[in-house]
Write an enzyme that holds these catalytic residues in place. Structure first.
Site, PDB file in Angstrom:
ATOM      1  N   GLY A  52       0.826  -1.200   0.000  1.00 38.86           N
ATOM      2  CA  GLY A  52       0.000   0.000   0.000  1.00 38.86           C
ATOM      3  C   GLY A  52       0.861   1.251   0.000  1.00 38.86           C
ATOM      4  N   GLY A 112       2.221   2.840   2.479  1.00 40.04           N
ATOM      5  CA  GLY A 112       3.387   2.704   3.339  1.00 40.04           C
ATOM      6  C   GLY A 112       4.449   1.819   2.724  1.00 40.04           C
ATOM      7  N   GLU A 146     -19.157   9.411   0.206  1.00 45.01           N
ATOM      8  CA  GLU A 146     -18.826   9.458  -1.224  1.00 45.01           C
ATOM      9  C   GLU A 146     -19.621   8.418  -2.009  1.00 45.01           C
ATOM     10  OE1 GLU A 146     -14.272  11.190  -0.990  1.00 45.01           O
ATOM     11  OE2 GLU A 146     -14.577   9.029  -0.817  1.00 45.01           O
ATOM     12  N   ASP A 195      -1.737   1.984   8.487  1.00 50.99           N
ATOM     13  CA  ASP A 195      -2.943   1.682   9.262  1.00 50.99           C
ATOM     14  C   ASP A 195      -2.687   0.730  10.427  1.00 50.99           C
ATOM     15  OD1 ASP A 195      -4.367   3.258   7.547  1.00 50.99           O
ATOM     16  OD2 ASP A 195      -5.213   1.610   6.370  1.00 50.99           O
ATOM     17  N   GLN A 247      -1.538   9.781   3.900  1.00 48.45           N
ATOM     18  CA  GLN A 247      -0.434  10.660   4.285  1.00 48.45           C
ATOM     19  C   GLN A 247       0.286  10.163   5.531  1.00 48.45           C
ATOM     20  OE1 GLN A 247      -1.770  14.538   5.900  1.00 48.45           O
ATOM     21  NE2 GLN A 247      -3.852  13.890   5.453  1.00 48.45           N
TER      22      GLN A 247
END
Length: 459
Positions: free
Chosen positions: A12, A14, A173, A312, A324
């Site tokens: 991901g 990271g 969304e 996460d 971020q």
């Protein structure tokens, strides 16, 4: 003498940024991931609603890193991390790989949490993977198709009722996008039904929409959604989910039923189980309620100065589970690794990780979004433009950025969408895959029991 070995778990934000940050370092990197792609998770809802293709948000990790010669990419599910032996064990298609390391970066991410009710997943997919997004696309578009065929008014109403559980950014969304799909793209495409008459419900056990963004922006988003005829139901806790619909419990204790064909679960996340595995082997590191590792100020676990947890999976006060945070954590960890390789690192006197909050955003509808950058809060068209630019910036690869711009152009400026194809495999593959996995697991356990019985008999 062999070079410093770095193992990265996860592809991901990271994991990928960690690998890229070590491009010019004197290290050998092995990146292990359970998927072959780098997933831009915040845009999965646009895959589910036909705006973007899965390739636009999930480029192949191996191809992204193919020019970086100090990286080896391995596809596999990590099944064991041995902090004492400094090894990571992964499995793929019955094959086992044991990879030694000198430094370890664990960026395994998070998965959907059903708060102890994993049986809900069969009827209300989450939004954490490409499989989830494609399944939801099949269910959303399939609901309109089924409504066109249905002759019973009650069944037609059920088919045209969409429930999104979770009023965070993903839920907001997705709810807005389902309305726009019905009102713009599908307008005039059916003869028996009017897609714009569908019922879209956004519900949450919390008392506000977009709680992390504050009351002002939450109310702004709520008013915009209500103007689009999205039903906002707050203080409503889901107590049951099945094929026909969901059961909701309100604050006053009364339970009610919502008959609906399409349910989406956008509430709650649980950290990868690797977090608990690492914490159990450390010198006293613990995990929080979500399973995230409560790391040291330098993002390591106690007693292991070169085992970093980012993204996460890390629990750091004030750092949200967003891209971020993962990117900044990865850059911090790789900076320390590069210093260690040069002999300049002093684990006892490291400068603590400091997170810089670049803000948060949520898209509500065409030309409308909300954004929070520091103390500045704003919404509307300007926030929508900022959302577009930020997401283009975070997309990996020139081709993906151009494809996203083109897809957004035909979707936002026009009425059509480029990814409206659905298949029965999208809608029905999950139960088949679950069945196959159960059979394989039961077969493995049965084989182990037979071997154990044979050994006892022979003994």
């Amino acid at each position: 003498m062999s070079r410093h070995r770095v193992v990265i778990i996860g592809s991901g934000f990271g994991g990928l940024n960690a690998a890229r940050s070590l491009k010019r370092a004197d290290v050998d990197i092995t990146l292990i991931s359970k998927t072959t792609t780098h997933l831009f998770q915040p845009l999965l809802y646009q895959v589910a609603t036909g705006i973007l293709s899965e390739g636009d948000v999930a480029p192949t990790t191996r191809l992204i890193l193919r020019k970086q010669k100090n990286v080896r990419v391995l596809w596999g599910e990590v099944s064991a991390i041995d902090l004492k032996a400094k090894t990571v064990t992964s499995h793929l298609m019955g094959m086992q790989t044991v990879t030694p390391y000198d430094s370890l970066i664990v960026a395994a991410g998070a998965q959907q949490s059903y708060f102890g009710h994993d049986e809900y997943a069969a009827f209300a997919p989450g939004m954490k993977s490409i499989d989830d997004a494609l399944e939801l696309r099949g269910r959303i578009l399939g609901a309109f198709e089924a409504a066109e065929v249905a002759t019973d008014p009650a069944e037609r109403k059920r088919r045209l009722t969409f429930v999104v559980v979770g009023a965070g950014p993903t839920g907001v969304e997705l709810a807005g996008e389902i309305v726009q799909l019905a009102e713009r793209t599908l307008a005039g495409a059916f003869r028996t039904i009017t897609p714009s008459e569908c019922r879209v419900i956004l519900l949450d056990a919390a008392s506000a929409v977009l709680p992390p963004m504050g009351e002002k922006l939450g109310l702004k988003a709520q008013r915009r959604l209500e103007k689009m005829d999205v039903e906002i139901q707050l203080n409503a806790m889901v107590t049951a989910v099945d094929y026909m619909g969901i059961t909701v419990k309100d604050n006053d204790g009364t339970e009610r039923r919502i008959e609906c064909a399409c349910k989406v679960w956008a509430a709650g996340v649980a950290a990868s189980p690797l977090g608990a595995m690492i914490a159990a082997q450390s010198d006293g590191t613990e995990t929080d309620r979500a399973g995230r590792v409560i790391v040291e100020p330098d993002l390591t676990v106690k007693g292991h100065p070169y085992v970093f947890v980012v993204g996460d999976l890390m629990s750091v006060p004030g750092v949200p589970g967003m891209a971020q945070g993962a990117i900044q954590g990865a850059h911090y960890a790789t900076t320390l690794i590069k210093q260690a390789v040069k002999g300049h690192d002093d684990p006892a006197n490291r400068k603590p990780f400091a997170y810089f909050d670049k803000g948060s955003m949520a898209l509500i509808s065409r030309y409308s979004a909300v954004a929070k950058v520091g103390k500045l809060e704003f919404g509307g068209f300007i926030a929508w433009l900022a959302w577009l630019l930020l997401h283009l910036l975070y997309l990996v690869g020139f081709r993906n950025r151009i494809a996203a711009m083109f897809s957004w152009g035909i979707s936002f400026l026009g009425r059509t969408r480029g990814q409206m194809a659905i298949t029965s495999q999208m809608m029905y593959a999950r139960p088949v895959v679950d069945w196959v996995e159960r059979q394989a697991q039961e077969g493995t356990l049965a084989a182990a029991e037979r071997i154990e019985a044979a050994e006892k008999q022979a003994g």
